[in-house]
Design an enzyme around this catalytic site. Structure first.
Site, PDB file in Angstrom:
ATOM      1  N   SER A 256       0.529  -1.295  -0.108  1.00 50.80           N
ATOM      2  CA  SER A 256       0.143   0.209   0.076  1.00 50.80           C
ATOM      3  C   SER A 256       1.411   1.172  -0.217  1.00 50.80           C
ATOM      4  O   SER A 256       1.584   1.275  -1.210  1.00 50.80           O
ATOM      5  CB  SER A 256      -1.345  -0.089   1.243  1.00 50.80           C
ATOM      6  N   ASP A 279      -0.048  -4.554  -3.542  1.00 50.87           N
ATOM      7  CA  ASP A 279      -1.107  -3.487  -4.175  1.00 50.87           C
ATOM      8  C   ASP A 279      -1.027  -2.132  -3.521  1.00 50.87           C
ATOM      9  O   ASP A 279      -1.915  -1.184  -2.817  1.00 50.87           O
ATOM     10  CB  ASP A 279      -2.141  -4.245  -2.881  1.00 50.87           C
ATOM     11  N   HIS A 334      -8.238  -5.320  -0.399  1.00 50.43           N
ATOM     12  CA  HIS A 334      -6.304  -4.646   0.098  1.00 50.43           C
ATOM     13  C   HIS A 334      -6.506  -5.482   1.465  1.00 50.43           C
ATOM     14  O   HIS A 334      -4.389  -5.153   1.675  1.00 50.43           O
ATOM     15  CB  HIS A 334      -6.725  -3.081   0.186  1.00 50.43           C
TER      16      HIS A 334
END
Length: 412
Positions: A256, A279, A334
């Site tokens: 992330s 991600d 996620h």
């Protein structure tokens, strides 16, 4: 009301006897220890995962190190601290990390190195399934805890003031370095009212990149036998790490916000030979850095998090000469990459978007195997990870080559 909420949250975890972070699958037992050098907020703080000796005595550390981290998670999720502490403690308080605390280091060969960067609202322990797996496969992994106010919580030390020392009546003979230090906690910083987000995130990603490089510098010092001062005074003997690392084979990896940090760190430090971005959230990065990144990058995405604008920024890193790969894992969300996905029952996990449709262990196994294959290819390892080469190109029923997101031609 409080009792009701607690039972609501824990009901979804009723079958929690099978929950837990899965053990690593590689041939090595895994140890972990914490390093903080120096004590200030400008120092380096990371959890180190490494291949270790099998040991009877060693214990596995708590997944969440102490209550301040629960408080930080509550602040990040914008929920009441005292209520959430009960909920979090009940849900997650008993879980352990799949590694032995301060176990003796053991490896017959020099270990390649991975520096890992956590996501927004996370901290150094929350990706233990990934980090322990890499260590079990012979890597030394430094999972950085960032001090840019993007972690739910972190801490450092400040020196006591003269008045604090004077109030203490401690005999000076027994004073250790830590006796003169006071713990300072740093919590997640929310966006302020009407504050523009990009300047904050851009400043943070730059600091995060620097912190990954600083962690690598500290590992290089440890590796070369320079005496380092670990403020945390653990039982781990860091002299055993002298000459243990292959400093020509170093990668950076993150999830992330940590995925953006991977790009930033690659741009700033050529010692990182390749990057794995899980991600990634691409928003914090300056557009101008994309053309300056020269190393191979592997984007491993979830099916549910990505959107066209974010993918099109990843596509700006496409290159005819440098390997840039992307796969998407079907049925993932996620939060399929941090450990939370293993620690909640099915419906509470799906309600809180911590679980996708795919079995979380299968999803992370695919991600880890694809990662190992990519690392072997670009760090020049002589291992058997190339058996998973097809995964790099999305060749599996649970993978998509590239992305599931449709990009308009104008966005590319």
């Amino acid at each position: 009301m409080e009792g009701y909420t607690l039972s609501f949250f824990t009901m979804g975890n009723a079958c929690s006897n099978h929950l837990g972070i899965p053990p690593a699958k590689g041939p090595n037992a895994v140890g972990c220890t914490d390093f903080m050098m120096d004590h200030t907020e400008k120092g380096s703080f990371f959890r180190l995962y490494y291949p270790c000796q099998e040991t009877e005595k060693a214990e596995k550390p708590d997944w969440v190190p102490c209550r301040e981290y629960f408080n930080g998670l509550a602040d990040f999720m914008k929920i009441n601290r005292s209520l959430s502490e009960k909920i979090f403690n009940h849900l997650f308080g008993s879980f352990k990390i799949p590694a032995y605390l301060d176990a003796p280091f053991k490896s017959n060969v020099k270990c390649p190195v991975v520096v890992f960067s956590h996501g927004l609202g996370a901290f150094r322990t929350l990706y233990s399934a990934i980090c322990a797996e890499l260590a079990s496969q012979g890597f030394i992994v430094a999972s950085v805890e960032h001090r840019d106010q993007s972690a739910s919580a972190t801490y450092y030390y400040r020196e006591k003031t003269e008045s604090e020392k004077a109030n203490e009546n401690v005999p000076k003979t027994s004073a250790s370095a830590q006796d003169n230090l006071v713990t300072e906690w740093m919590y997640y910083r929310s966006l302020r009212h009407r504050e523009s987000e990009f300047p904050l995130r851009n400043r943070q990603v730059k600091q995060r990149g620097d912190e990954c490089i600083l962690a690598l510098d500290k590992l290089a010092e440890i590796n070369s036998g320079i005496a380092v001062q670990n403020v945390l005074q653990t039982k781990f003997d860091c002299t055993t790490l002298e000459n243990s690392m292959d400093m020509c084979r170093i990668a950076v990896m993150g999830h992330s916000f940590g995925g953006a940090t991977v790009i930033e760190a690659l741009c700033k430090e050529v010692k990182f030979k390749c990057g794995i971005a899980l991600d990634s959230w691409m928003f914090p990065l300056d557009d101008e850095i994309f053309a300056r990144v020269k190393q191979p990058i592997f984007f491993i995405n979830s099916e549910k998090f990505q959107w066209a604008g974010n993918i099109s920024r990843m596509k700006k890193l496409d290159s005819a000469v440098i390997q840039r790969k992307m796969i998407t894992i079907r049925g993932t969300v996620h939060q399929s990459f941090p450990d939370f996905t293993f620690l909640t029952g099915n419906w509470i996990g799906k309600l809180m978007k911590l679980k996708g449709e795919i079995d979380p262990e299968l999803a992370l196994d695919l991600s880890n195997k694809a990662t190992l294959a990519f690392l072997q290819r670009h760090l020049g390892l002589e291992r058997n990870f190339n058996q998973w080469d097809p995964l790099i190109d999305g060749q599996d029923e649970n993978l998509i080559q590239g992305t599931n997101i449709t990009l308009l031609q104008s966005a590319i």
